[in-house]
Design a protein around this motif. Structure first.
Motif, PDB file in Angstrom:
ATOM      1  N   GLY A  13       0.935  -1.239  -0.151  1.00  0.00           N
ATOM      2  CA  GLY A  13       0.057  -0.107  -0.031  1.00  0.00           C
ATOM      3  C   GLY A  13       0.694   1.180  -0.161  1.00  0.00           C
ATOM      4  N   VAL A  14       2.006   1.190   0.929  1.00  0.00           N
ATOM      5  CA  VAL A  14       2.796   2.403   0.801  1.00  0.00           C
ATOM      6  C   VAL A  14       3.475   2.601  -0.460  1.00  0.00           C
ATOM      7  N   ALA A  15       3.934   1.472  -1.150  1.00  0.00           N
ATOM      8  CA  ALA A  15       4.599   1.693  -2.439  1.00  0.00           C
ATOM      9  C   ALA A  15       3.513   2.165  -3.517  1.00  0.00           C
ATOM     10  N   ILE A  16       2.443   1.685  -3.648  1.00  0.00           N
ATOM     11  CA  ILE A  16       1.241   2.556  -4.420  1.00  0.00           C
ATOM     12  C   ILE A  16       1.154   3.633  -4.145  1.00  0.00           C
ATOM     13  N   ARG A  17       0.885   4.105  -2.816  1.00  0.00           N
ATOM     14  CA  ARG A  17       0.759   5.453  -2.716  1.00  0.00           C
ATOM     15  C   ARG A  17       1.897   6.257  -2.991  1.00  0.00           C
ATOM     16  N   MET A  18       3.231   5.902  -2.802  1.00  0.00           N
ATOM     17  CA  MET A  18       4.333   6.720  -3.404  1.00  0.00           C
ATOM     18  C   MET A  18       4.520   7.012  -4.906  1.00  0.00           C
ATOM     19  N   ALA A  19       3.924   5.684  -5.519  1.00  0.00           N
ATOM     20  CA  ALA A  19       3.916   6.000  -6.977  1.00  0.00           C
ATOM     21  C   ALA A  19       2.859   6.801  -7.509  1.00  0.00           C
ATOM     22  N   ALA A  20       1.710   6.785  -6.772  1.00  0.00           N
ATOM     23  CA  ALA A  20       0.566   7.751  -7.073  1.00  0.00           C
ATOM     24  C   ALA A  20       1.076   9.256  -6.732  1.00  0.00           C
ATOM     25  N   ALA A  21       1.949   9.652  -5.578  1.00  0.00           N
ATOM     26  CA  ALA A  21       2.198  10.789  -5.395  1.00  0.00           C
ATOM     27  C   ALA A  21       3.362  11.447  -6.388  1.00  0.00           C
ATOM     28  N   LEU A  22       4.148  10.456  -6.756  1.00  0.00           N
ATOM     29  CA  LEU A  22       4.999  10.731  -7.901  1.00  0.00           C
ATOM     30  C   LEU A  22       4.284  10.900  -9.411  1.00  0.00           C
ATOM     31  N   CYS A  23       3.351  10.691  -9.706  1.00  0.00           N
ATOM     32  CA  CYS A  23       2.583  10.882 -10.757  1.00  0.00           C
ATOM     33  C   CYS A  23       1.986  12.283 -10.635  1.00  0.00           C
TER      34      CYS A  23
END
Length: 100
Positions: A13-23
């Motif tokens: 979940g943390v990794a997915i949210r980090m990727a979303a923040a980068l986008c």
């Protein structure tokens, strides 16, 4: 065993949210470069001004945030963030001081 599965789920979940923040960050920067100036300037000028003004600050900030994120990501105690539990010594040391 269940704690390990919960930890892996939390990591995902943390990794997915980090990727979303980068986008979102990339989109916001691109939108600002495209629609930001009231007086038109060539794209290359806008990119040079932006890169020159922000490179050191953004790099330092990214390194500091990345370090805390790395420490939290691999710690069962710290993965949920500072709101859920007291941070470990390593994470406390890496965090920016909030009080003088």
């Amino acid at each position: 065993m269940a704690a390990s599965i919960d930890f892996e789920r939390e990591q995902r979940g943390v990794a997915i949210r980090m990727a979303a923040a980068l986008c979102v960050t990339i989109f916001a920067a691109a939108a600002r470069l495209h629609w930001g100036a009231s007086t038109p300037r060539p794209l290359s000028d806008r990119l040079m001004i932006t890169a020159g003004a922000d490179m050191v600050v953004v790099g330092w900030l990214a390194a500091a945030i990345g370090n805390v994120a790395r420490l939290r990501f691999f710690s069962v105690t710290d993965i949920a963030g500072s709101g859920s539990a007291t941070a470990t010594t390593e994470v406390s040391r890496a965090n920016a001081p909030t009080k003088p």
